[in-house]
Design an enzyme around this catalytic site. Sequence first.
Site, short mmCIF file in Angstrom:
data_model
loop_
_atom_site.label_atom_id
_atom_site.label_comp_id
_atom_site.label_asym_id
_atom_site.label_seq_id
_atom_site.Cartn_x
_atom_site.Cartn_y
_atom_site.Cartn_z
N ASN A 5 27.83 103.82 3.16
CA ASN A 5 27.17 104.95 3.81
C ASN A 5 28.27 105.82 4.41
O ASN A 5 28.87 105.44 5.41
CB ASN A 5 26.23 104.42 4.90
CG ASN A 5 25.67 105.54 5.77
OD1 ASN A 5 25.72 106.71 5.41
ND2 ASN A 5 25.14 105.15 6.93
N GLY B 208 29.65 100.69 13.73
CA GLY B 208 30.73 101.59 14.12
C GLY B 208 31.46 101.17 15.37
O GLY B 208 32.23 101.94 15.95
N LYS C 299 27.99 108.62 5.81
CA LYS C 299 27.50 109.41 6.96
C LYS C 299 27.92 110.87 6.80
O LYS C 299 28.03 111.36 5.69
CB LYS C 299 28.00 108.81 8.28
CG LYS C 299 27.77 107.31 8.34
CD LYS C 299 27.91 106.76 9.73
CE LYS C 299 27.77 105.25 9.69
NZ LYS C 299 27.65 104.64 10.99
N GLU D 98 20.75 95.90 10.30
CA GLU D 98 21.95 96.45 10.94
C GLU D 98 21.78 96.41 12.46
O GLU D 98 21.14 97.30 13.04
CB GLU D 98 22.16 97.90 10.51
CG GLU D 98 22.36 98.07 9.03
CD GLU D 98 23.12 99.35 8.74
OE1 GLU D 98 24.25 99.25 8.23
OE2 GLU D 98 22.60 100.43 9.04
N SER E 117 30.00 96.98 11.02
CA SER E 117 31.43 96.69 11.06
C SER E 117 31.86 95.65 10.02
O SER E 117 32.70 94.79 10.30
CB SER E 117 31.86 96.27 12.47
OG SER E 117 31.63 97.33 13.39
N GLU F 245 20.87 105.65 13.17
CA GLU F 245 21.25 106.97 13.69
C GLU F 245 20.11 107.97 13.53
O GLU F 245 19.92 108.86 14.35
CB GLU F 245 22.54 107.45 13.00
CG GLU F 245 23.74 106.64 13.50
CD GLU F 245 24.87 106.47 12.50
OE1 GLU F 245 24.91 107.20 11.50
OE2 GLU F 245 25.71 105.58 12.73
N HIS G 102 17.94 104.70 8.85
CA HIS G 102 19.19 104.30 9.49
C HIS G 102 19.04 104.45 11.01
O HIS G 102 18.37 105.37 11.49
CB HIS G 102 20.36 105.15 8.97
CG HIS G 102 21.69 104.60 9.39
ND1 HIS G 102 22.23 104.84 10.63
CD2 HIS G 102 22.57 103.81 8.74
CE1 HIS G 102 23.39 104.22 10.72
NE2 HIS G 102 23.62 103.57 9.59
C1 PEP Z 1 26.39 101.92 8.85
O1 PEP Z 1 26.61 103.09 9.03
O2 PEP Z 1 25.34 101.61 8.29
C2 PEP Z 1 27.37 100.93 9.30
C3 PEP Z 1 27.07 99.67 9.18
O3 PEP Z 1 28.56 101.40 9.81
P1 PEP Z 1 29.89 100.53 10.12
O4 PEP Z 1 30.16 99.69 8.89
O5 PEP Z 1 30.96 101.54 10.35
O6 PEP Z 1 29.60 99.68 11.31
#
Ligand code: PEP
Length: 257
Positions: free
Chosen positions: A13, A177, A15, A171, A217, A101, A99
């Site tokens: 992703n 992040g 973003k 997630e 992460s 976000e 997601h």
């Molecule tokens: C994500 O954006 O879905 C995500 C898991 O980001 P990151 O791997 O940077 O934590």
Amino acid sequence: MADVQRTPVIAGNWKMNKFIAEAAATTSELVPLVSGVSGVKIIVCPVFTALSATADAAKGSNVEVGAQNCYTKESGAYTGEISPHMIKDAGCQWTIIGHSERREYFKESNALLNEKCAFALANGLKVMFCIGETLEQREGGQMNDVLRTQLVEGLQGRTDEEFKSIVIAYEPVWAIGTGVTATVEQAQEAHAFVRGVVRDTFGDAVADAVRIQYGGSVKPDNAGELIQNPDVDGFLVGGAALQAESFAAIIKAGAAN
Ligand code: PEP
């Protein structure tokens, strides 16, 4: 539980990052790095403006392309939105829905996400449907309720046939992040819980077959141990998917399991 083989799905992703040329260049770099990798589904999800160029760069390879969001109408007066038809027109097969976000910054509700998922599937896209608890919810003992509500309200009404085109992404919001990854045990516990909710709500066949990605992460050095969990069926990767080399390393770790 039935002995079902679940091919891992590993998606990047990106973003709101990468201009068109950068997205295409990263894809062109990724394609040869993963061309010999089998037994895993690979997806990259750039911004809307880069969908078409990314799909062109991935053409003929084992890398598929997805959007990060998708609306509930085919076309019309919906300023700022994009339809599944337009995403497919750009050469893509997938979309992320829900997601954290989008849930947090754009206040997307479970009801809206249910509609988005249904419409995307009805119009031929495959969906990575995200769920996850905040740190506050986890520490307050609400994690299971939150995950159950997001799953049931977000996916109720989907048929067994539709579930073949749905991947669930667990997630934990506190791991996205932040550099903090769920431990192997935390990931397995949450994934087993999510699969249990799917079993109770949608039945054994769906629960045994549905892929549940972990996101939060994921890095080349933790992907190998996370994927060994019996209920972790791939990853949704943010930061570490921005560079072709680190994303390829995660893909290889996922495929090697
Ligand atoms: C994500 O954006 O879905 C995500 C898991 O980001 P990151 O791997 O940077 O934590």
